[in-house]
Design a protein around this motif. Structure first.
Motif, mmCIF file in Angstrom:
data_model
loop_
_atom_site.group_PDB
_atom_site.id
_atom_site.type_symbol
_atom_site.label_atom_id
_atom_site.label_comp_id
_atom_site.label_asym_id
_atom_site.label_seq_id
_atom_site.Cartn_x
_atom_site.Cartn_y
_atom_site.Cartn_z
ATOM 1 N N GLY A 153 0.658 -1.077 -0.375
ATOM 2 C CA GLY A 153 -0.402 -0.140 -0.028
ATOM 3 C C GLY A 153 1.119 1.743 -0.482
ATOM 4 N N ARG A 154 2.321 0.774 0.678
ATOM 5 C CA ARG A 154 2.564 2.515 0.644
ATOM 6 C C ARG A 154 4.170 2.170 -0.618
ATOM 7 N N SER A 155 3.592 1.593 -1.298
ATOM 8 C CA SER A 155 4.345 1.366 -2.590
ATOM 9 C C SER A 155 3.299 2.018 -3.328
ATOM 10 N N VAL A 156 1.931 1.806 -3.484
ATOM 11 C CA VAL A 156 1.257 2.540 -4.205
ATOM 12 C C VAL A 156 0.941 3.805 -3.662
ATOM 13 N N LEU A 157 1.037 4.616 -2.483
ATOM 14 C CA LEU A 157 0.618 5.374 -2.377
ATOM 15 C C LEU A 157 1.847 6.826 -2.933
ATOM 16 N N GLU A 158 3.265 5.609 -3.037
ATOM 17 C CA GLU A 158 4.338 6.283 -3.105
ATOM 18 C C GLU A 158 3.895 7.014 -5.149
ATOM 19 N N SER A 159 3.307 6.193 -5.275
ATOM 20 C CA SER A 159 3.660 6.318 -7.052
ATOM 21 C C SER A 159 2.608 7.299 -6.955
ATOM 22 N N GLN A 160 1.910 8.086 -6.099
ATOM 23 C CA GLN A 160 0.996 8.780 -6.750
ATOM 24 C C GLN A 160 1.572 10.326 -6.588
ATOM 25 N N PRO A 161 1.594 10.754 -7.379
ATOM 26 C CA PRO A 161 2.144 12.364 -7.708
ATOM 27 C C PRO A 161 1.771 13.374 -6.748
ATOM 28 N N PHE A 162 0.139 13.207 -6.584
ATOM 29 C CA PHE A 162 -0.939 14.606 -5.708
ATOM 30 C C PHE A 162 -0.501 13.820 -5.276
ATOM 31 N N SER A 163 -1.068 12.176 -3.483
ATOM 32 C CA SER A 163 -0.177 12.513 -2.822
ATOM 33 C C SER A 163 1.157 12.932 -1.859
ATOM 34 N N SER A 164 2.114 12.697 -3.245
ATOM 35 C CA SER A 164 3.603 13.364 -2.627
ATOM 36 C C SER A 164 3.267 14.955 -2.670
ATOM 37 N N LEU A 165 2.358 15.082 -3.284
ATOM 38 C CA LEU A 165 2.482 16.795 -3.068
ATOM 39 C C LEU A 165 2.359 17.354 -1.919
ATOM 40 N N LEU A 166 0.772 16.620 -1.702
ATOM 41 C CA LEU A 166 0.251 16.572 -0.045
ATOM 42 C C LEU A 166 1.443 16.126 1.425
ATOM 43 N N GLY A 167 1.974 15.640 0.550
ATOM 44 C CA GLY A 167 2.902 14.668 1.595
ATOM 45 C C GLY A 167 2.096 13.517 2.762
ATOM 46 N N CYS A 168 1.063 13.003 1.891
ATOM 47 C CA CYS A 168 0.049 11.844 3.158
ATOM 48 C C CYS A 168 1.128 10.834 3.232
ATOM 49 N N THR A 169 0.359 9.749 4.371
ATOM 50 C CA THR A 169 1.581 8.615 4.109
ATOM 51 C C THR A 169 0.187 7.785 4.842
ATOM 52 N N LEU A 170 0.251 6.535 4.668
ATOM 53 C CA LEU A 170 -0.321 5.326 4.974
ATOM 54 C C LEU A 170 -0.001 4.477 5.807
ATOM 55 N N HIS A 171 -0.719 5.437 6.947
ATOM 56 C CA HIS A 171 -0.274 5.126 8.226
ATOM 57 C C HIS A 171 -0.689 3.648 9.191
ATOM 58 N N SER A 172 -1.722 2.849 9.046
ATOM 59 C CA SER A 172 -1.760 0.905 8.336
ATOM 60 C C SER A 172 -2.623 0.898 7.792
ATOM 61 N N LEU A 173 -2.673 -0.542 7.178
ATOM 62 C CA LEU A 173 -3.423 -1.546 5.692
ATOM 63 C C LEU A 173 -3.667 -2.945 6.659
ATOM 64 N N GLU A 174 -5.094 -3.283 6.308
ATOM 65 C CA GLU A 174 -4.907 -4.324 6.494
ATOM 66 C C GLU A 174 -5.891 -4.949 5.668
ATOM 67 N N PRO A 175 -6.600 -6.408 5.711
ATOM 68 C CA PRO A 175 -7.575 -6.525 4.973
ATOM 69 C C PRO A 175 -9.043 -5.598 5.598
ATOM 70 N N GLY A 176 -9.985 -4.712 4.999
ATOM 71 C CA GLY A 176 -10.737 -4.149 4.838
ATOM 72 C C GLY A 176 -10.849 -2.758 6.379
ATOM 73 N N LYS A 177 -9.865 -2.212 6.313
ATOM 74 C CA LYS A 177 -9.151 -1.014 7.240
ATOM 75 C C LYS A 177 -8.187 -0.690 6.586
ATOM 76 N N ALA A 178 -8.324 0.344 6.437
ATOM 77 C CA ALA A 178 -6.779 2.220 5.909
ATOM 78 C C ALA A 178 -7.547 2.923 6.895
#
Length: 132
Positions: free
Chosen positions: A7-32
């Protein structure tokens, strides 16, 4: 494969997410959980976080939650209700799957403003996530 690392690798591949400075804190089946440290660039003219930034967090958190069940996914639709101005040190979006089938998942999300470890609800969202 480690779901959070993926999930973090997917988020890092999103230029807009990088621009805003968003991080994925947790990801498990059915929850983020997504986090965003509030900076001046996120604010609107009244000094609280712009609704578009809050909406972005809801959209992405919903899709990560749904995608954790469905695989590669996109948002089909979502709605958001703002409950109060987003004021604090960071935003936290917590999303979960409400119901899922083979091709789509209905998810909900709560977005909190966090200041000195106190969480205040600033928005709620619901969306439909579909396999890409």
């Amino acid at each position: 494969m480690d779901l959070l690392a993926f999930g973090r690798s997917v988020l890092e591949s999103q230029p807009f997410s990088s621009l805003l400075g968003c991080t994925l804190h947790s990801l498990e089946p059915g929850k983020a959980q997504l986090e965003l440290i509030i900076e001046d660039k996120h604010r609107q003219q009244h000094t609280f976080v712009h609704g578009g930034v809050v909406s972005y967090l809801a959209d992405n958190a919903l899709t990560f939650a749904g995608g954790s069940i469905l695989g590669d996914s996109v948002t089909s639709e979502f709605k958001i209700n703002y409950t109060r101005p987003a004021i604090g040190d960071k935003l936290l979006a917590e999303a979960s799957v409400v119901a899922a089938g083979k091709r789509q998942a209905v998810c909900d999300c709560k977005i909190y403003a966090v200041e000195a470890e106190a969480k205040k609800l600033v928005a709620v969202a619901q969306g439909t996530i579909v396999k890409a």
